[in-house]
Design a protein around this motif. Sequence first.
Motif, PDB file in Angstrom:
ATOM      1  N   VAL A   1       0.836  -1.215   0.000  1.00 22.21           N
ATOM      2  CA  VAL A   1       0.000   0.000   0.000  1.00 22.21           C
ATOM      3  C   VAL A   1       0.870   1.264   0.000  1.00 22.21           C
ATOM      4  O   VAL A   1       0.537   2.263  -0.625  1.00 22.21           O
TER       5      VAL A   1
ATOM      6  N   PRO B   1       3.421   3.785  -1.060  1.00 20.84           N
ATOM      7  CA  PRO B   1       4.186   4.084  -2.272  1.00 20.84           C
ATOM      8  C   PRO B   1       5.679   4.221  -1.945  1.00 20.84           C
ATOM      9  O   PRO B   1       6.040   4.686  -0.858  1.00 20.84           O
TER      10      PRO B   1
ATOM     11  N   THR C   1       7.855   6.280  -2.884  1.00 17.10           N
ATOM     12  CA  THR C   1       8.375   7.643  -2.680  1.00 17.10           C
ATOM     13  C   THR C   1       8.206   8.142  -1.243  1.00 17.10           C
ATOM     14  O   THR C   1       8.944   9.009  -0.792  1.00 17.10           O
ATOM     15  N   VAL C   2       7.206   7.614  -0.552  1.00 22.03           N
ATOM     16  CA  VAL C   2       6.988   8.109   0.825  1.00 22.03           C
ATOM     17  C   VAL C   2       7.225   6.990   1.847  1.00 22.03           C
ATOM     18  O   VAL C   2       6.739   7.061   2.969  1.00 22.03           O
TER      19      VAL C   2
ATOM     20  N   ALA D   1       6.743   7.226   5.988  1.00 20.05           N
ATOM     21  CA  ALA D   1       5.683   6.334   6.484  1.00 20.05           C
ATOM     22  C   ALA D   1       6.247   5.387   7.537  1.00 20.05           C
ATOM     23  O   ALA D   1       5.629   5.173   8.599  1.00 20.05           O
TER      24      ALA D   1
ATOM     25  N   VAL E   1       6.795   7.261  10.794  1.00 23.59           N
ATOM     26  CA  VAL E   1       5.547   7.507  11.526  1.00 23.59           C
ATOM     27  C   VAL E   1       5.104   6.230  12.250  1.00 23.59           C
ATOM     28  O   VAL E   1       4.726   6.264  13.427  1.00 23.59           O
TER      29      VAL E   1
ATOM     30  N   THR F   1       5.079   5.774  16.283  1.00 25.86           N
ATOM     31  CA  THR F   1       3.829   5.410  16.973  1.00 25.86           C
ATOM     32  C   THR F   1       4.061   4.226  17.910  1.00 25.86           C
ATOM     33  O   THR F   1       3.628   4.243  19.069  1.00 25.86           O
TER      34      THR F   1
ATOM     35  N   ILE G   1       3.736   4.243  21.987  1.00 29.13           N
ATOM     36  CA  ILE G   1       2.850   3.309  22.710  1.00 29.13           C
ATOM     37  C   ILE G   1       3.670   2.514  23.738  1.00 29.13           C
ATOM     38  O   ILE G   1       3.241   2.315  24.878  1.00 29.13           O
TER      39      ILE G   1
ATOM     40  N   MET H   1       4.356   4.616  26.737  1.00 27.62           N
ATOM     41  CA  MET H   1       3.176   4.717  27.610  1.00 27.62           C
ATOM     42  C   MET H   1       3.013   3.434  28.429  1.00 27.62           C
ATOM     43  O   MET H   1       2.721   3.486  29.627  1.00 27.62           O
TER      44      MET H   1
ATOM     45  N   LYS I   1      -1.478   9.777  -4.564  1.00 28.32           N
ATOM     46  CA  LYS I   1      -1.584   8.501  -3.857  1.00 28.32           C
ATOM     47  C   LYS I   1      -0.631   8.496  -2.642  1.00 28.32           C
ATOM     48  O   LYS I   1      -1.009   8.080  -1.536  1.00 28.32           O
ATOM     49  N   SER I   2       0.592   8.998  -2.875  1.00 29.33           N
ATOM     50  CA  SER I   2       1.583   9.040  -1.792  1.00 29.33           C
ATOM     51  C   SER I   2       1.077   9.889  -0.634  1.00 29.33           C
ATOM     52  O   SER I   2       1.161   9.513   0.531  1.00 29.33           O
TER      53      SER I   2
ATOM     54  N   VAL J   1      -1.852   8.175   1.193  1.00 31.87           N
ATOM     55  CA  VAL J   1      -1.427   7.052   2.031  1.00 31.87           C
ATOM     56  C   VAL J   1      -0.740   7.574   3.292  1.00 31.87           C
ATOM     57  O   VAL J   1      -1.015   7.128   4.411  1.00 31.87           O
ATOM     58  N   LEU J   2       0.151   8.537   3.080  1.00 32.47           N
ATOM     59  CA  LEU J   2       0.884   9.086   4.235  1.00 32.47           C
ATOM     60  C   LEU J   2      -0.087   9.730   5.225  1.00 32.47           C
ATOM     61  O   LEU J   2       0.018   9.545   6.444  1.00 32.47           O
TER      62      LEU J   2
ATOM     63  N   ILE K   1      -1.942   7.088   7.100  1.00 35.04           N
ATOM     64  CA  ILE K   1      -1.103   6.473   8.135  1.00 35.04           C
ATOM     65  C   ILE K   1      -1.004   7.397   9.348  1.00 35.04           C
ATOM     66  O   ILE K   1      -1.117   6.959  10.496  1.00 35.04           O
ATOM     67  N   VAL K   2      -0.811   8.674   9.066  1.00 31.03           N
ATOM     68  CA  VAL K   2      -0.683   9.637  10.164  1.00 31.03           C
ATOM     69  C   VAL K   2      -1.980   9.697  10.977  1.00 31.03           C
ATOM     70  O   VAL K   2      -1.946   9.718  12.213  1.00 31.03           O
TER      71      VAL K   2
ATOM     72  N   ALA L   1      -2.335   6.502  12.962  1.00 25.44           N
ATOM     73  CA  ALA L   1      -1.351   6.517  14.058  1.00 25.44           C
ATOM     74  C   ALA L   1      -1.811   7.457  15.165  1.00 25.44           C
ATOM     75  O   ALA L   1      -1.731   7.129  16.360  1.00 25.44           O
TER      76      ALA L   1
ATOM     77  N   LEU M   1      -4.594   5.801  17.067  1.00 27.04           N
ATOM     78  CA  LEU M   1      -4.049   4.755  17.944  1.00 27.04           C
ATOM     79  C   LEU M   1      -3.428   5.359  19.208  1.00 27.04           C
ATOM     80  O   LEU M   1      -3.642   4.885  20.321  1.00 27.04           O
ATOM     81  N   LEU M   2      -2.663   6.429  18.987  1.00 27.12           N
ATOM     82  CA  LEU M   2      -2.003   7.072  20.129  1.00 27.12           C
ATOM     83  C   LEU M   2      -3.028   7.637  21.104  1.00 27.12           C
ATOM     84  O   LEU M   2      -2.857   7.553  22.321  1.00 27.12           O
TER      85      LEU M   2
ATOM     86  N   PHE N   1      -4.466   4.659  23.047  1.00 25.98           N
ATOM     87  CA  PHE N   1      -3.510   4.139  24.039  1.00 25.98           C
ATOM     88  C   PHE N   1      -3.238   5.142  25.157  1.00 25.98           C
ATOM     89  O   PHE N   1      -3.013   4.767  26.297  1.00 25.98           O
ATOM     90  N   ASN N   2      -3.246   6.413  24.782  1.00 28.84           N
ATOM     91  CA  ASN N   2      -3.038   7.431  25.812  1.00 28.84           C
ATOM     92  C   ASN N   2      -4.138   7.367  26.863  1.00 28.84           C
ATOM     93  O   ASN N   2      -3.894   7.495  28.064  1.00 28.84           O
TER      94      ASN N   2
ATOM     95  N   LEU O   1      -5.938   4.671  27.498  1.00 28.67           N
ATOM     96  CA  LEU O   1      -5.846   3.390  28.216  1.00 28.67           C
ATOM     97  C   LEU O   1      -4.701   3.376  29.231  1.00 28.67           C
ATOM     98  O   LEU O   1      -4.813   2.808  30.308  1.00 28.67           O
TER      99      LEU O   1
END
Lengths: 225, 474
Positions: free
Chosen positions: A62, A64, A66-67, A71, A74, A78, A82, A85, B13-14, B17-18, B21-22, B25, B28-29, B32-33, B35
């Motif tokens: 998924v 790409p 280039t990034v 990614a 990040v 993360t 976690i 914590m 697309k890049s 996707v990025l 993801i951010v 993420a 999720l943080l 969890f923070n 919890l």
Amino acid sequence: MNKYVKTAVDGLITNNATFKLVLGTCATLALTTSAINGVGMGLSVTAVLLLSNVVISLLRKVIPNTVRIPAFIVIIATMVTILRMALDKFLPDLYDSMGVFLPLIVVNCIILGRAEAFASKQPVLDSAIDGVATGLGFTAALTIMGVIRELLGSGSFFGIQLWDFKIGFFTSSAGAFFVYGMCIALFTLISNRVEYAHRARKARELRVPAEGPLDAPGISAKEEA
Amino acid sequence: MTVKQFFKSNAFKSLAVLLAIVIIAGGLLAIFNDLLFVSDEERFNRTIEKIYGGSATVEETLTITDENGTFDKGAVSAAYKMSDGNYLIHSSGKGGYGGDVYLWVVVIAENGKFGGIEKVLLDTSDGETLLGNFRDSFYENFTKHNDELVEGKYFGTSGSDVINNVVTGTTLSSNAMCNAVNTAIDFFKSAVLGEEVVSYTYLYEKYVDMTQTTIERDFAANSVTLRIVMQANGIAPSIAFDVTVKDGAITAFEATKPFVQQYDETKIDESLRNGTYFVGKTAEEIAAALPDGETLDPAKLEGLGLATGASRSSESFFRAAAFATANFEAFFAPENLTYASYVDFEQSTFTWNYTEGNEVKMHIVMQANGIAPSIAFDVTVKDGAITAFEATKPFVQQYDETKIDESLRNGTYFVGKTLEEIAAALPDGETLDPAKLGGLGLATGASRSSESFFRAAAFALSNYTFYLTGGEQA
């Protein structure tokens, strides 16, 4: 050799991140003043490696090209956050003792290195095994260094005081470099010997059909080597 | 590229996707923070459990204010009276490697008096990198000197009149921890016992009459010239000394009498009186003669004869020499001063003289500022405001003074100004903002030079207290 076993042996020994690839040096030098710190840091990195490898492997088709690096960062950041914590919640002593090096796991070359070189190209199970193996290899290396430095520098073993004799040098930065260098030398020596013996065995196996069994009169294993 | 093409492109697309993801993420943080959140109460309970193992509970929570909780080298953020009668104090110490260090300190209260330290526990210190080097023995050492603490001593990382507690290689963190423990002690003495806490900037300062003592620093020569006026020492009167220390060793030492009572100099060894005994001596050599930091030990004087009848006066000689040498580095230490990066300390001098009131005379040589050359200023600051300001040129290159406003050149603009007024003209701490000059005209072609004027004034005002006391910056 089974590919999973090979992946595991690679991460643990053949391509040991600390003694062979000399990665993650900053944490290695700074946190091995005691064995427990070494174990703690090693297991923390293992956890992050496992999680990040799995996630990156899952997303490898998924993300790409280039990034991919941002990614990965990040995702790793993360996981590390976690982990922080969780440690703060459940293992506060370990959390305190690792100090600033815990968040710095984000920039540990081992994690990004495995993400880039392995997890982004391999299936999930392979990546998970690679993560665990590489992490345990790192943990083992840090534990060995931690034990040596703690024994000689503080006279204790995993916090248990064994004797009063201490050589302060081993808890200093210079002592860390010294122990690290000695460990690398010893690891290289042993791995070279093992590889030498492995090659000798291979050579013997290859010669068997042509020259007969090894125990044939006039041929010794040493000469074969 | 059309909109359709953009949405089909790799770039989109890049980005998508990025972004995804951010966002995931971040989500999720957040989960969890929620919890894994550790509340202040939970942290405090952990601390109590660690220290007391459930054997004591909080009896009273003390009120902390800026007035009672702020000290020179640290601050107290929380304090509790425990059921065992002792006090649990959360204090911070300045001077760490990457910030302040926070400790929990248990102070012993014995029959309404200070009884020492029972336990020290690290709380947080995110900026420190080598906390793993601090073993239990370091923290336990704080609890093994209660007799000395009761006598009034404090912890430190160097010097003969402090209780040393330092881990080699982590001196800054050790220093911050010592400061945090000392702050807890001061808080207990002042807020709980109601005693007046006297904090000293310099080692051996308690023997020195700082109101009459002057310190003249010469950064270029790495030397400091002192007029040290000692406190009376028992039956011995106050004695004044002119001492010069260069590179950490005494180069001149003379007992002077004009400002003090006469002392019986005939009984004091001549090598002390004329200073030859001290010339060449370093802090370590002098401290060896004062093994407990205050009392002269005749056995450590390498054959120097101390005649009966002047031992207290002789002690003052050694204390003065110790004050001059042990604080040599502390007399300088300009690296942390505000606006210090613009000043050429090699050529600058700073003179503090209490006899003139709270006045500091500074010869500030500024670094070149872009195309503007180095400019030197003679600035006098008294009671926090500039009383004289003059640009001087003998030691620096010529600058185009004709373009600089006359009120800047002759210093009238700066006279009477306070730090707040000058700092307002340098809103980001370095760049002069013409709009903030209250109508002062800044001619094109000399803005960098004018900036140096303001930076010099800002440096002088913000560090006035430092040069007045030799202590921390204003």
